[in-house]
Every structure is written in structure tokens, then in C-alpha cells.
Design a protein around this motif. Structure first.
Motif, short mmCIF file in Angstrom:
data_model
loop_
_atom_site.label_atom_id
_atom_site.label_comp_id
_atom_site.label_asym_id
_atom_site.label_seq_id
_atom_site.Cartn_x
_atom_site.Cartn_y
_atom_site.Cartn_z
N ARG A 1 4.09 0.96 -8.85
CA ARG A 1 3.73 2.22 -8.18
C ARG A 1 3.19 2.00 -6.78
N GLY A 2 2.10 1.26 -6.66
CA GLY A 2 1.51 1.09 -5.34
C GLY A 2 0.22 0.29 -5.39
N ILE A 3 -0.42 0.18 -4.25
CA ILE A 3 -1.73 -0.46 -4.15
C ILE A 3 -2.76 0.63 -3.92
N ALA A 4 -3.73 0.71 -4.82
CA ALA A 4 -4.79 1.70 -4.72
C ALA A 4 -5.89 1.13 -3.82
N LEU A 5 -6.18 1.84 -2.73
CA LEU A 5 -7.18 1.42 -1.75
C LEU A 5 -8.38 2.34 -1.85
N ARG A 6 -9.56 1.76 -2.05
CA ARG A 6 -10.77 2.57 -2.20
C ARG A 6 -10.99 3.42 -0.95
N LEU A 7 -11.42 4.66 -1.13
CA LEU A 7 -11.56 5.58 0.00
C LEU A 7 -12.59 5.12 1.01
N ASN A 8 -13.60 4.36 0.56
CA ASN A 8 -14.62 3.87 1.49
C ASN A 8 -14.39 2.41 1.90
N MET B 1 6.16 7.54 -0.51
CA MET B 1 4.93 7.93 -1.20
C MET B 1 5.23 8.23 -2.67
N HIS B 2 4.49 7.59 -3.54
CA HIS B 2 4.77 7.70 -4.97
C HIS B 2 4.42 9.10 -5.48
N ALA B 3 5.22 9.54 -6.44
CA ALA B 3 5.02 10.89 -6.99
C ALA B 3 3.71 11.00 -7.76
N HIS B 4 3.24 9.89 -8.31
CA HIS B 4 2.00 9.93 -9.08
C HIS B 4 0.79 9.95 -8.15
N PRO B 5 -0.23 10.72 -8.47
CA PRO B 5 -1.43 10.71 -7.64
C PRO B 5 -2.16 9.37 -7.79
N PRO C 1 -5.41 6.79 -8.28
CA PRO C 1 -6.62 6.91 -9.12
C PRO C 1 -7.75 7.59 -8.36
N ASP C 2 -8.67 8.19 -9.08
CA ASP C 2 -9.81 8.86 -8.45
C ASP C 2 -10.61 7.88 -7.59
N GLY C 3 -10.94 8.33 -6.38
CA GLY C 3 -11.71 7.48 -5.47
C GLY C 3 -10.86 6.55 -4.65
N PHE C 4 -9.54 6.65 -4.78
CA PHE C 4 -8.62 5.76 -4.09
C PHE C 4 -7.51 6.58 -3.41
N SER C 5 -6.85 5.95 -2.44
CA SER C 5 -5.62 6.48 -1.87
C SER C 5 -4.56 5.39 -2.01
N TRP C 6 -3.30 5.79 -1.91
CA TRP C 6 -2.24 4.78 -1.90
C TRP C 6 -2.21 4.13 -0.52
N ALA C 7 -2.30 2.80 -0.48
CA ALA C 7 -2.28 2.05 0.77
C ALA C 7 -0.88 2.01 1.35
N GLN C 8 -0.80 1.88 2.67
CA GLN C 8 0.53 1.79 3.29
C GLN C 8 1.21 0.47 2.94
N GLU C 9 0.45 -0.48 2.41
CA GLU C 9 1.02 -1.76 1.98
C GLU C 9 1.53 -1.71 0.55
N SER C 10 1.69 -0.50 0.00
CA SER C 10 2.04 -0.34 -1.41
C SER C 10 3.40 -0.89 -1.78
N TRP C 11 4.23 -1.20 -0.80
CA TRP C 11 5.53 -1.80 -1.11
C TRP C 11 5.37 -3.06 -1.96
N ALA D 1 3.55 -3.65 -4.47
CA ALA D 1 3.50 -3.37 -5.90
C ALA D 1 4.87 -3.06 -6.48
N THR D 2 5.83 -2.67 -5.64
CA THR D 2 7.16 -2.31 -6.12
C THR D 2 8.17 -3.43 -5.90
N ASP D 3 7.74 -4.53 -5.29
CA ASP D 3 8.60 -5.69 -5.07
C ASP D 3 8.16 -6.77 -6.06
N PRO D 4 8.98 -7.11 -7.05
CA PRO D 4 8.54 -8.03 -8.11
C PRO D 4 8.03 -9.38 -7.60
N VAL D 5 8.70 -9.95 -6.61
CA VAL D 5 8.29 -11.26 -6.10
C VAL D 5 6.97 -11.15 -5.34
#
Length: 322
Positions: free
Chosen positions: A263-270, A202-206, A208-218, A220-224
Motif C-alpha cells: 500500500r504505502g509508507i505511513a509517515l507520522r503527521l508530526n 495515491m492509494h485508495a485506502h486511507p 492509519p490515524d495520525g499518519f499520512s501516506w509519504a511520497q516515498e510510498s512506492w 512499499a509497492t515494489d517487492p525488491v
């Protein structure tokens, strides 16, 4: 022939596939069963996962659906072929190819193992080697519906039972439910690929508003993987439920998810269940796609065709209710 035990077995197979995220995601995929003049096919926007608990199938006039598949009548939607006109459900947008395939059982999935091969030129070549000896055909990408049916009919032979759809998925045909299921397992076993490690602390940064970090956020941290995710869309349902590619930022409150590189993939809360399922599918595919394979997107024109299509807007509307 449909017997008192056949339809429950058909529903059971459909539900099993729909509940396996490596075979079907959300309202994707469809199955059909033929007997004489009648074909049962999954209704558009419904989920195979519900096949044993809800009425997700519609009965259509098989001859009338075949006439639409051959472009001899109708508009290709097969809505006029429904045997019970009081039903509010629509037949699957892919009913025409189910009608055109002269097998009692037809199963279409968005198999992750197949997609991993089918979005890449190298992958399709290797899939041909892996499936050697099976009655198999490979079909170029086309918009779902009549364009896809045309391509399938151009590529198959009378004995074809395995159809790999470029940038789309897998179709298996068989004389009965058991044989169809067995053939599908054979194909899945041959095409199976191991995923890479996708653990993401889980990334240290919160987020964005209205979003959560998705479990697929890897991704965003894998260049390819990240480059592939933002480069384009690789199969129709991604476009329909997530929009073209994955954007790098929110815009006008529209994208259900976007990439924050590094950092990650921001997933909208709704975000809907269908949107979450498609994000998971992208992760499942990208985690299996070898670095040496080039991922080929369907392109902006194909994306626009899907986004502006009434049949897909109907599926989007149904999915938004879940």
C-alpha cells in the motif's frame, strides 16, 4: 591560507551541498577549513544548508583536535578543543578525521550516488573501477567518531583525496575550495546512477490515524525495494533519525514511519524535517540500487551503538526543534 574571500566561498560551497538532497540530508555531512593553528568545522546538529545564513561553524585548536584524533589526549569529542569556550555549540562528531586529514579543505557528504555503491559489496567493487586513476581509498564501516577516524587513517596514504566510506558516504580533500569542489563533481559524475520510476498513485485506502501516506510510498509497492527497506539500516543517519530499518507497523507511538506492504509508507503527521529528509534519502538510494546488487545492512550491534550514543542523542534533540 584563509583570505577575506576564502571563508565566504567556503560557506557558499557548504550551503550549496547542504541544499542538494543528493549530497546531504538534514543535519548530515560536515565541512572544514584549516589555516595555521585553527580549523573551522561544522557544529554538530546544525545544517550545511544554513551555512550562509547562520553561524554553524566552530573554530577549534587544530593541534589539540589532531591529538584527539591520534588518541594522545581528550576523549575524541573535541569539545575541549573549541577556541571560544562560551559557545554552546559542539564540534561535529567527525571532527577528529577532519583534523587528521592534512588538507586545507575537507568535505564530507552523504552522497546518494556514493551510498548506492557503498551499501553493497558489488557496488563497492564497481566504484573502484569507476574511480580508477583518482587518489582514492576505500574504508570499511565503523561507528562515526574515533572508530571511523582510526579506519580512515589505516586506509589512506599521504596523497589520498577521495575517501569512500562503506555504508556511510564520501570524503573529498583538496588544497583549496575550487579544487575540492571540482574533484567532488568528478567523483559524483563517475558514480552517478539513474533512478528508476518511483511514481506512486495515491492509494485508495486511507492512511492509519495520525499518519499520512509519504511520497516515498512506492517502496512499499515494489517487492525488491520493500524487502530491502525492512531488512535493515544501511547508514548511520537512517538509524539516528528514523530508527532501525523501516518497521512493518506502528509500535508504542515511536517510529516516525512504517511500511504497509503493498500500500504505502505511513509517515507520522508530526515527523520532523530531518526524519522526512532521511526517508527521502532512502527512496533516492533504493531507486538507484540495481536488483543484482546485494544491500548490506550495518547490523543490530552497529544500530545499538548509534542509538545509545550521547553524541547522537544530542543531534536528535537539536533536530527535533526544527
Amino acid at each position: 591560507m584563509i583570505t577575506p574571500t576564502t571563508f565566504p566561498a567556503f560557506r557558499a560551497l557548504s550551503a550549496r551541498l547542504g541544499q542538494d538532497r543528493l549530497r546531504v540530508q538534514g543535519p548530515g555531512g560536515n565541512t572544514s577549513l584549516k589555516e595555521g593553528d585553527v580549523m573551522w568545522v561544522k557544529a554538530s546538529g546544525t545544517e550545511l544548508a544554513d551555512a550562509q545564513t547562520a553561524d554553524i561553524f566552530v573554530a577549534v585548536d587544530r593541534a589539540a583536535a589532531l591529538a584527539e584524533a591520534r588518541e594522545q589526549a581528550g576523549d575524541g569529542s573535541c569539545r575541549a578543543t573549541i577556541l571560544d569556550p562560551t559557545l554552546s555549540l559542539r564540534p561535529s562528531i567527525e571532527t577528529t578525521f577532519h583534523a587528521a586529514l592534512d588538507w586545507p579543505v575537507v568535505v564530507h557528504t552523504h552522497s546518494v550516488a556514493t551510498l548506492t555503491h557503498a551499501i553493497s559489496t558489488e557496488g563497492l567493487r564497481i566504484a573502484q573501477e569507476k574511480l580508477a586513476g583518482l587518489p582514492c581509498a576505500f574504508v570499511p564501516y565503523a561507528k562515526p567518531g574515533l572508530p571511523l577516524t582510526r579506519n580512515i587513517l589505516r586506509c589512506i596514504g599521504r596523497r589520498t583525496q577521495v575517501i569512500v566510506l562503506a555504508n556511510h558516504g564520501l570524503v573529498i580533500c583538496g588544497p583549496n575550495i575550487a579544487a575540492t569542489a571540482d574533484l567532488m563533481e568528478e567523483v559524483e559524475t563517475r558514480l552517478a546512477m539513474q533512478p528508476k520510476d518511483t511514481e506512486w498513485p495515491m492509494h485508495a485506502h486511507p492512511p492509519p490515524d495520525g499518519f499520512s501516506w509519504a511520497q516515498e510510498s512506492w517502496i512499499a509497492t515494489d517487492p525488491v525495494a520493500c524487502a530491502r527497506a525492512i531488512a535493515g539500516s544501511y547508514y548511520p543517519d537512517h538509524v539516528v533519525f528514523l530508527g532501525p530499518a523501516l518497521p512493518r507497523a506502528d509500535h508504542a507511538g515511536k517510529p516516525p514511519a512504517f511500511v504497509v506492504e503493498g500500500r504505502g509508507i505511513a509517515l507520522r503527521l508530526n515527523a520532523t524535517a530531518s526524519q522526512k529528509a532521511m526517508l527521502r534519502c532512502l527512496s533516492d538510494v533504493l531507486s538507484r540500487l540495481p536488483i543484482g546488487w546485494n544491500a548490506k545492512a550495518i547490523g543490530p550491534d552497529a544500530e545499538a551503538e548509534l542509538l545509545n550514543w550521547d553524541a547522537e542523542k544530542y543531534r536528535q534533540a537539536l533536530a527535533a526543534r526544527s
